[in-house]
Design an enzyme around this catalytic site. Sequence first.
Site, PDB file in Angstrom:
ATOM      1  N   TYR A 259      -0.151  -2.099 -25.327  1.00 11.07           N
ATOM      2  CA  TYR A 259      -0.401  -2.730 -24.032  1.00 11.07           C
ATOM      3  C   TYR A 259      -1.578  -3.693 -24.137  1.00 11.07           C
ATOM      4  O   TYR A 259      -1.501  -4.853 -23.714  1.00 11.07           O
ATOM      5  CB  TYR A 259      -0.683  -1.660 -22.978  1.00 11.07           C
ATOM      6  CG  TYR A 259      -1.163  -2.197 -21.650  1.00 11.07           C
ATOM      7  CD1 TYR A 259      -0.279  -2.817 -20.772  1.00 11.07           C
ATOM      8  CD2 TYR A 259      -2.493  -2.073 -21.258  1.00 11.07           C
ATOM      9  CE1 TYR A 259      -0.708  -3.310 -19.550  1.00 11.07           C
ATOM     10  CE2 TYR A 259      -2.937  -2.560 -20.037  1.00 11.07           C
ATOM     11  CZ  TYR A 259      -2.037  -3.175 -19.187  1.00 11.07           C
ATOM     12  OH  TYR A 259      -2.475  -3.666 -17.982  1.00 11.07           O
TER      13      TYR A 259
ATOM     14  N   ILE B  73       0.014  -4.685  -7.378  1.00 15.45           N
ATOM     15  CA  ILE B  73      -0.729  -5.945  -7.379  1.00 15.45           C
ATOM     16  C   ILE B  73       0.187  -7.117  -7.056  1.00 15.45           C
ATOM     17  O   ILE B  73      -0.177  -8.008  -6.280  1.00 15.45           O
ATOM     18  CB  ILE B  73      -1.422  -6.147  -8.745  1.00 15.45           C
ATOM     19  CG1 ILE B  73      -2.545  -5.117  -8.932  1.00 15.45           C
ATOM     20  CG2 ILE B  73      -1.985  -7.561  -8.857  1.00 15.45           C
ATOM     21  CD1 ILE B  73      -3.166  -5.117 -10.322  1.00 15.45           C
ATOM     22  N   GLY B  74       1.375  -7.132  -7.624  1.00 11.71           N
ATOM     23  CA  GLY B  74       2.302  -8.228  -7.376  1.00 11.71           C
ATOM     24  C   GLY B  74       2.662  -8.359  -5.916  1.00 11.71           C
ATOM     25  O   GLY B  74       2.693  -9.474  -5.361  1.00 11.71           O
TER      26      GLY B  74
ATOM     27  N   GLY C 190       7.601  -9.738 -10.704  1.00 14.40           N
ATOM     28  CA  GLY C 190       7.292  -8.317 -10.561  1.00 14.40           C
ATOM     29  C   GLY C 190       6.483  -8.020  -9.317  1.00 14.40           C
ATOM     30  O   GLY C 190       5.409  -7.423  -9.396  1.00 14.40           O
ATOM     31  N   SER C 191       7.015  -8.403  -8.161  1.00 11.20           N
ATOM     32  CA  SER C 191       6.194  -8.371  -6.940  1.00 11.20           C
ATOM     33  C   SER C 191       6.719  -7.458  -5.839  1.00 11.20           C
ATOM     34  O   SER C 191       6.442  -7.672  -4.658  1.00 11.20           O
ATOM     35  CB  SER C 191       6.038  -9.787  -6.390  1.00 11.20           C
ATOM     36  OG  SER C 191       7.275 -10.469  -6.318  1.00 11.20           O
ATOM     37  N   THR C 192       7.461  -6.422  -6.206  1.00 16.20           N
ATOM     38  CA  THR C 192       7.966  -5.511  -5.177  1.00 16.20           C
ATOM     39  C   THR C 192       6.973  -4.401  -4.838  1.00 16.20           C
ATOM     40  O   THR C 192       7.173  -3.667  -3.865  1.00 16.20           O
ATOM     41  CB  THR C 192       9.301  -4.870  -5.605  1.00 16.20           C
ATOM     42  OG1 THR C 192       9.104  -4.156  -6.837  1.00 16.20           O
ATOM     43  CG2 THR C 192      10.375  -5.936  -5.794  1.00 16.20           C
TER      44      THR C 192
ATOM     45  N   SER D 233      -5.570  -8.200 -18.066  1.00 15.61           N
ATOM     46  CA  SER D 233      -6.224  -6.914 -17.812  1.00 15.61           C
ATOM     47  C   SER D 233      -7.525  -6.855 -18.594  1.00 15.61           C
ATOM     48  O   SER D 233      -7.674  -7.522 -19.639  1.00 15.61           O
ATOM     49  CB  SER D 233      -5.313  -5.765 -18.258  1.00 15.61           C
ATOM     50  OG  SER D 233      -6.004  -4.529 -18.285  1.00 15.61           O
TER      51      SER D 233
END
Length: 264
Positions: free
Chosen positions: A154, A19-20, A14-16, A141
Amino acid sequence: MDLQLTDKKVLVSGSTAGIGFAIASLFAQEGASVVVNGRSPGRVEEAVRRIQSQKKDATVTGVAADLGTKEGVDQLTRKIPAVDILVNNLGIFEAKEFAEITDEDWDRFFEVNVLSGVRLSRLFLPKMMQKNWGRIVFISSESGINIPVEMIHYGVTKTAQLALARGLAEMTAGTKVTVNSVLPGPTRSEGVEQFVKDLAKTQGADEKKVETEFFRTVRPSSLLKRFATPEEVAAMVVFVCSPLASATNGAALRVDGGVVRSVV
């Protein structure tokens, strides 16, 4: 400081964006070989281009796959069979009243936030153990400790990540493999940025006022009194993945701006 990450192979799920992306970008700046991941081929390609524009000699590739599904993980791991460093960053959130959170919502949150990391770690951790070097980090988190009433599902998945990371760390005793969690606080990610803009528009206020009010009423324990930047979170992640952090294992490291009041 030389973090000794040159040529280490890193996968950031999930790095697009957010934070990623900041994590992937900082790894590339430190000389690591980075694999960027997202669901959309277009967004993956754009993230790769952005990192390469920041560091011309960056070694960065992209794999478009939905890691919130078993099929997506299988698709990625066929292309990337081993890594030195795995950052389980993929995650989703939403505000929803507890009574309105359906079984399907719970399933979706566990698939994306928890099982993506389970599946990737199940593949990559044994290979790290065989090599006797590796790093796994779960991006949890502060909501895993301070469960937010507005999105309990969450928070529960973020607590699960803490337990998962600690359990995996126990398996690495006596090796040069470490497994840790990093706990960001409120961070100005892509989703939060849009949330602030939308709220400011609804209230007819400027974004700075909305941010100030958020920390006065929603996260009053914050010592930072502002949203952290993705880069501030990335700095902690990249350090704990470096050989210099070899004595940090099984830890839950807070980059929460002081939101969590406990001293441990």
